[in-house]
Design a protein around this motif. Structure first.
Motif, short mmCIF file in Angstrom:
data_model
loop_
_atom_site.label_atom_id
_atom_site.label_comp_id
_atom_site.label_asym_id
_atom_site.label_seq_id
_atom_site.Cartn_x
_atom_site.Cartn_y
_atom_site.Cartn_z
N VAL A 1 10.14 6.43 1.19
CA VAL A 1 9.10 6.09 0.57
C VAL A 1 9.32 4.94 -0.11
O VAL A 1 10.10 4.55 -0.92
N PHE A 2 8.15 3.95 -0.07
CA PHE A 2 8.17 2.65 -0.88
C PHE A 2 7.13 2.67 -1.86
O PHE A 2 6.09 3.07 -1.39
N LEU A 3 7.32 2.61 -3.19
CA LEU A 3 6.30 2.54 -4.28
C LEU A 3 6.09 1.22 -4.98
O LEU A 3 7.10 0.52 -5.37
N ILE B 1 6.71 6.03 4.41
CA ILE B 1 5.16 6.32 3.51
C ILE B 1 5.34 5.03 2.69
O ILE B 1 6.41 4.97 1.84
N VAL B 2 4.31 4.17 2.35
CA VAL B 2 4.16 3.19 1.42
C VAL B 2 2.90 3.70 0.39
O VAL B 2 1.99 4.17 0.69
N LEU B 3 3.50 3.78 -1.01
CA LEU B 3 2.24 4.04 -1.82
C LEU B 3 1.88 2.60 -2.39
O LEU B 3 2.72 1.89 -3.37
N GLU B 4 0.73 2.22 -2.06
CA GLU B 4 0.29 0.98 -2.56
C GLU B 4 -0.78 0.89 -3.76
O GLU B 4 -2.03 1.21 -3.41
N HIS B 5 -0.12 0.42 -4.72
CA HIS B 5 -1.32 0.43 -5.94
C HIS B 5 -2.03 1.41 -6.43
O HIS B 5 -3.18 1.48 -6.79
N LEU B 6 -1.44 2.87 -6.45
CA LEU B 6 -2.17 4.06 -6.96
C LEU B 6 -1.87 3.97 -8.50
O LEU B 6 -1.08 3.61 -9.18
N ASN B 7 -3.04 4.17 -9.00
CA ASN B 7 -3.29 4.30 -10.59
C ASN B 7 -2.43 5.59 -10.99
O ASN B 7 -1.90 5.57 -12.32
#
Length: 674
Positions: A394-396, A368-374
């Motif tokens: 997971v990659f943040l 799972i990649v978290l891409e630019h979540l505020n």
């Protein structure tokens, strides 16, 4: 001098009987008529003197015969210095070491047979009313009670070699548990073992007598496959996989030529020759390929006689035809990450907005990649924590503007370093960790002039964490990309978002192996092998809707239903009983079309054939209540048991002396007439 049965000494009153017979002569006199009595007085005086001596000797012989016969029944003995003598029934616990090291040849036969013979001799030389407990490495429930001598001997005949190994402390604790519920007043413990170094440990004092009987064996050389691990994080169809094997040798001299063989699904994949001088290790790398997806059974083998239980190492792995990747974005997916995964047919990419995401579907993905979540919502934070704990990666990548409190709450839950502030200073990445999971197979060595990313600004990150593995760093160790281990999975944190005004990371070639390897590292969530006797739990990456249906583990003509407990989307299995032999075992999981294959190996703690002698063994034992019985052959255990039970006994001598006095009496009565 003491007597085992002093009550028999009352029988000494019987000595009055021969005394009474001799004091009161009940003989009937016969009248003889003589014509001349002139010489009778002289004859009478001579005859009376000789008869008196004869009668006294006969009386003495009878008294001594009766006395020593009574002593024999009372069983006189001289106790040893601290031997505890009991007249009632004893509770005796006998431990027979049936581990793999007991297969080594002893003086006349294998050590295990020597131990069984010794246990049998102990039982036969004990009292007929004594109660016995048989204890082996298996710690079976039926061996936790005290039985009669006949039952004990029957149980002893059923004991076989087991892959389970124990320590001296574990054995003594198990015996103590049995004594605590027996209610007996007299206890004895016997430990029959080769006292291998892995078995011996310092033990605390005990109130019960413990007798240790070393079964002596010569130290033997042994070659074993010690450790095996996959150096390829994910095996993909048609691509070369790398296995590293560590071979260990105990012993002196040269091992001679030996051969290492790798077989996958019973097909030989690689062969290599080796030899080891003296005691030491050898590390080898083996390459192989598989063409089909699914579970595969692999075995590494050597040939080493006579100790062969550790000559095989089993491992299994699952080859997937694809890996599921989820990219979670704030408003729109970025234009840099998606192409990395869509270019690889092995990856199946799904893009989901954070507001439209169904958290219950997260467990279906491998990466799972978290891409630019505020911000990181609480529900998503909970789901990701479970996902990482159960083996996911997971990659943040943070956004340019973030809710610092929500981010740091999420990072703390995954035991990662928190964000602090934004640094506007331009920094160059100058450290690439080739020992990290990401780059271990990418670089053999880092070139001196390697080009690494540049950050125009970045998030500063808090103090180092113990579970952190640096991946890319600025000068002086400030993190650019870090890996944090949590549970069975990993969290990767970038200090920059992938925006042009922040960094050129998204345009740098290093991002490709970084993201691909991070994704590949989470596709195999099962260990390649387990250890019999040590691996008591197995976590399955499956969820069951019908929890009433049992999961079965079967293989090698053996099948069990392990205990199971659901945990989120996983199932934890509990192996209450140890598997009978090493090899492959399949899991029959309801609602699952694919059966995972698990590999089990024997514990290697028995592999070093090094034994503790009596002098060294005493250093591990308390000063009281422990005694080492050194016997070269178990024919000598009878004498040792007599000494333990009665000290130095003399009842046989008493019987012999009584017979001598009876023989002396007979000779007096028959020969004195002449």
């Amino acid at each position: 001098m003491q007597f085992l049965y002093p009550a028999f000494l009352w029988a000494l009153l019987l000595l009055a009987i021969p005394i009474i017979i001799h004091l009161f002569n009940f003989r009937r006199y016969k009248t003889i008529y003589f014509s001349n009595t002139r010489f009778l007085k002289e004859i009478k005086e001579d005859k009376a003197a000789r008869s008196k001596v004869k009668h006294l000797l006969v009386l003495f012989s009878r008294l001594m015969a009766v006395a020593f016969l009574v002593f024999a029944f009372a069983q006189p003995f001289l106790p040893e210095d601290d031997t505890e003598i009991t007249t009632g029934s004893n509770h005796i616990s006998i431990y027979v070491d049936n581990s793999f090291s007991m297969q080594v040849e002893g003086v006349d036969r294998p050590l295990f047979q020597e131990a069984v013979a010794g246990a049998e001799q102990i039982a036969l030389e004990s009292g007929p009313n004594d109660r016995f407990q048989l204890l082996t490495n298996d710690f079976e429930g039926r061996h936790q009670r005290f039985v009669s001598r006949d039952e004990f001997l029957e149980l002893l005949e059923e004991v076989e070699i087991t892959p389970v190994s124990r320590t001296l402390g574990q054995v003594l604790n198990r015996q103590a548990d049995a004594f605590s519920v027996s209610g007996a007043e007299s206890y004895k413990r016997f430990i029959l073992s080769d006292f291998q170094r892995s078995f011996v440990e310092e033990v605390s004092d005990t109130s019960h007598r413990v007798y240790l009987i070393p079964i002596k064996s010569e130290q033997a050389a042994n070659i074993l496959i010690d450790t095996v691990w996959m150096n390829t994080p994910v095996v993909r169809p048609g691509e070369a996989a790398e296995v590293i094997v560590r071979i260990r040798r105990y012993g002196e001299g040269d091992s001679g030529n030996n051969r290492l063989t790798l077989s996958v699904n019973d097909e030989t994949k690689a062969i290599s020759d080796f030899r080891i001088e003296g005691s030491g290790t050898l590390t080898d790398t083996v390459f192989f390929t598989v063409e089909e997806a699914g579970w595969h059974k692999a075995r590494l083998s050597i040939n080493d006689y006579p100790i062969d239980f550790d000559d095989h190492y089993y491992f299994s792995f699952n080859v997937k035809d694809r890996s599921n990747v989820l990219l979670i974005y704030e408003n729109n997916p970025g234009r840099f990450l998606s192409p990395l995964f869509t270019a690889e047919t092995y990856f199946q990419l799904d893009n989901r907005g954070v507001r439209q995401l169904d958290y219950s579907t997260i467990q279906q993905y491998d990466f799972i990649v978290l891409e630019h979540l505020n911000s990181v919502p609480t529900g998503l934070s909970n789901a990701l924590e479970t996902f990482v704990n159960e083996g996911g990666n997971v990659f943040l990548f943070p956004a340019r503007e973030i809710d610092l409190s929500a981010y740091n709450q999420f990072l703390r839950r995954l035991e990662a370093r928190p964000f602090q502030s934004i640094s506007e200073s331009r920094r160059n990445v100058n450290v690439l960790n080739t020992e990290s999971d990401i780059f271990r197979q990418v670089f053999e060595s880092v070139p001196e002039n390697i080009s690494l990313p540049t950050a125009h600004k970045h998030y500063t990150i808090g103090r180092a964490a113990t579970n952190e593995i640096p991946v890319l760093e600025f000068r002086r160790g400030e993190p650019f990309v870090s890996q944090f281990r949590k549970g069975l999975g990993n969290l990767y944190v970038s200090a920059v978002p992938l925006h042009q005004e922040w960094t050129d990371f998204q345009q740098h070639a290093i991002i490709v192996p970084l993201m691909i390897n991070a994704a590949l590292g989470s596709t195999n969530r099962y260990p390649t092998s387990y250890v019999i006797g040590k691996s008591k739990t197995i976590d399955l990456d499956v969820g069951l809707t019908d929890t009433e249906r049992a999961i079965r583990l079967s293989g090698n003509d053996y099948e069990i239903i392990p205990g199971q407990m659901p945990a989120a989307s996983r199932i934890r299995l509990y192996l209450e009983e140890d598997l009978p032999e090493a090899g492959f075992y399949s899991l029959d999981i309801p609602e699952q079309s694919e059966s995972p294959v698990l590999a089990f190996n024997y514990d290697r703690s028995e592999s070093e054939m090094s034994f503790v002698d009596a002098a060294t063994l005493r250093n591990y034992l308390p000063q009281t209540n422990f005694e080492i019985l050194e016997v070269t052959k178990f024919a000598e255990i009878q004498k040792a048991m007599v000494s333990l039970n009665f000290g130095s006994d003399f009842w046989k001598w008493c019987i012999a002396i009584a017979l001598l006095f009876l023989a002396f009496e007979i000779l007096l009565l028959r020969l004195w007439k002449k």
